[in-house]
Design an enzyme around this catalytic site. Structure first.
Site, mmCIF file in Angstrom:
data_model
loop_
_atom_site.group_PDB
_atom_site.id
_atom_site.type_symbol
_atom_site.label_atom_id
_atom_site.label_comp_id
_atom_site.label_asym_id
_atom_site.label_seq_id
_atom_site.Cartn_x
_atom_site.Cartn_y
_atom_site.Cartn_z
ATOM 1 N N GLY A 1 60.061 33.739 -5.406
ATOM 2 C CA GLY A 1 59.658 34.173 -6.741
ATOM 3 C C GLY A 1 59.663 35.679 -6.875
ATOM 4 C CD GLU A 2 56.415 36.627 -4.758
ATOM 5 O OE1 GLU A 2 55.582 36.128 -5.545
ATOM 6 O OE2 GLU A 2 56.985 35.960 -3.862
ATOM 7 C CE1 TYR A 3 67.095 38.674 -3.418
ATOM 8 C CE2 TYR A 3 67.266 36.809 -4.915
ATOM 9 C CZ TYR A 3 67.858 37.826 -4.196
ATOM 10 O OH TYR A 3 69.218 38.017 -4.272
ATOM 11 N N GLY B 1 62.178 40.944 -8.456
ATOM 12 C CA GLY B 1 62.684 42.276 -8.128
ATOM 13 C C GLY B 1 64.185 42.440 -8.264
#
Length: 411
Positions: free
Chosen positions: A59-61, A64
């Site tokens: 999710g963070e990938y 970003g």
């Protein structure tokens, strides 16, 4: 606190090794972290210039990615290291084209922190949202290496804002600048005298908006849909699949198609889901041997195509919030201008609360509420279209975080 933290890190390492033989996901992380330093040493020379991007998980990938792509394009002669802590991020994006090498981040011991930075020496480090590791961040600051945190979200119950949290608070000051998603996070940072902060919003809005610029055509999904009303259930967990299966089985005569993309695609769980459906159901892996037009349900037993599948949805259900796993990405379907149904555990997801308030998203806690909301959206075309447009407008209005970040970096 520093002493206790380092003891805890060591204990965590031992515990993970002990559990690894009995848990496949943990085993992948343990084995992967053993390879991190050798991968970095094989790919980075002393003369290389590098950037480092770190994400907790998938999710963070995705959050970003718009920033990563811009930095990749600008720093053409730099080698880029992408690290994950969670196997669910690493395993899916270990071949990401935005990085020259993808690794697991080692456990945050002082020794590991020093070894990692001795090899990588990043000119710029970008952390996404959280996963803030004190030892490695303090080493970045000690070495005067640039680091920023993007799409950050903070809550007042975190140790950074407690009387005992000095050690963790120091880690935040290793970032030369922090871009937060909301005003409350900025206020919390200012309460501990952190001043280099601004509210940029959530980069996920930019990420999902870029989906509309891609080719989202999937011919086999078009064939399956066959111009019928289509409900896409994305990133589902068993509790949500039960609600959907019950709805399908009790409404067999509805002229509606259903696509289910489970979060876990283990064979046993997929076959169990299929067996619970009392209608013609086809798996993605079986699509070549079936007449897709005749099927009522299409189960996606693969990864990487859900964001394109939402292009064919008239209504979406997004999993996670009915249980304790955390709500999955609701912005992915929202960008296609469709209404979204979710569970009732969405307190930590401000975008869900906002879309519910605006009338584009609907929260349910049980079978009755699920059935009522889904039936209403199926039968009331005006409501369906109006709700979907509210979601699309919400995403468009909240774009722009990436531009602010790149302006700060002078790119």
């Amino acid at each position: 606190m520093s002493f206790l933290y380092n003891i805890a890190i060591q204990a965590t390492g031992l515990a993970l090794k002990g559990i690894a033989p009995f848990n496949e996901k943990i085993k992948k992380g343990v084995l992967g972290r053993k390879e991190t330093f050798s991968i970095l040493k094989q790919n980075i020379n002393e003369a290389d210039k590098t950037l480092w991007f770190h994400c907790a998980s998938l999710g963070e990938y995705e959050q970003g990615l718009p920033v990563f792509k811009a930095l990749r394009a600008y720093y053409k002669n730099h080698k880029i290291v992408l690290s994950f802590f969670s196997p669910s991020g690493y395993e899916i994006r270990k071949n990401s084209p935005i990085a020259d090498m993808v690794v697991y981040l080692t456990l945050d011991s002082k020794k590991n922190a020093n070894t990692f930075l001795d090899i990588v020496k990043p000119e710029l480090t970008v952390f996404v949202k959280y996963d803030i590791w004190p030892n490695i961040l303090n080493q970045l600051k000690k070495r005067s290496l640039r680091a920023i945190l993007i799409s950050a979200v903070f809550r007042k119950n975190q140790p950074y804002f407690k009387f005992y949290g000095h050690f963790f608070k120091q880690a935040l000051f290793a970032f030369e600048y922090i871009f937060t998603q909301n005003d409350s996070s900025k206020t919390l940072l200012e309460s501990i005298n952190y001043k280099n902060v601004s509210v940029s919003g959530d980069t996920r809005f930019d990420r999902v908006s870029s989906q509309l610029e891609l080719d989202n055509n999937l011919p086999y999904i078009k064939t399956f849909k066959d111009n019928k009303l289509c409900i896409v259930a994305g990133s589902t967990w068993p509790e949500g699949e039960r609600l959907l299966s019950n709805f399908i089985n009790t409404n067999i005569n509805l002229d509606v198609k259903y696509i289910i993309a489970p979060h876990n695609i283990k064979t046993g769980e997929i076959l169990n889901l299929k067996s619970n459906l009392h209608c013609k159901t086809v798996l993605f892996s079986e699509k070549s041997n079936n007449n897709l037009k005749e099927a009522k349900v299409f189960i996606v037993d693969t990864i990487g195509i859900l964001s394109k599948i939402y292009n064919y949805a008239d209504i979406a259900y997004v999993g996670g919030a009915l249980g304790n796993t955390g709500l999955h990405n609701t912005l992915e379907p929202a960008i296609f201008g469709i209404p979204v149904i979710i569970g009732n555990n969405y307190a930590k997801f401000p975008e869900a609360a906002a879309m519910i308030l605006q009338g584009g998203m609907f929260s349910v806690a049980n079978q009755t509420e699920f059935n009522d909301n889904l039936n209403q959206l199926i039968k009331n075309e005006a409501l369906r279209l109006q709700s979907g447009q509210k979601n699309l407008q919400y995403v468009k209005e909240n774009k722009g975080a990436v531009i602010q970040i790149l302006n700060y970096l002078r790119i």
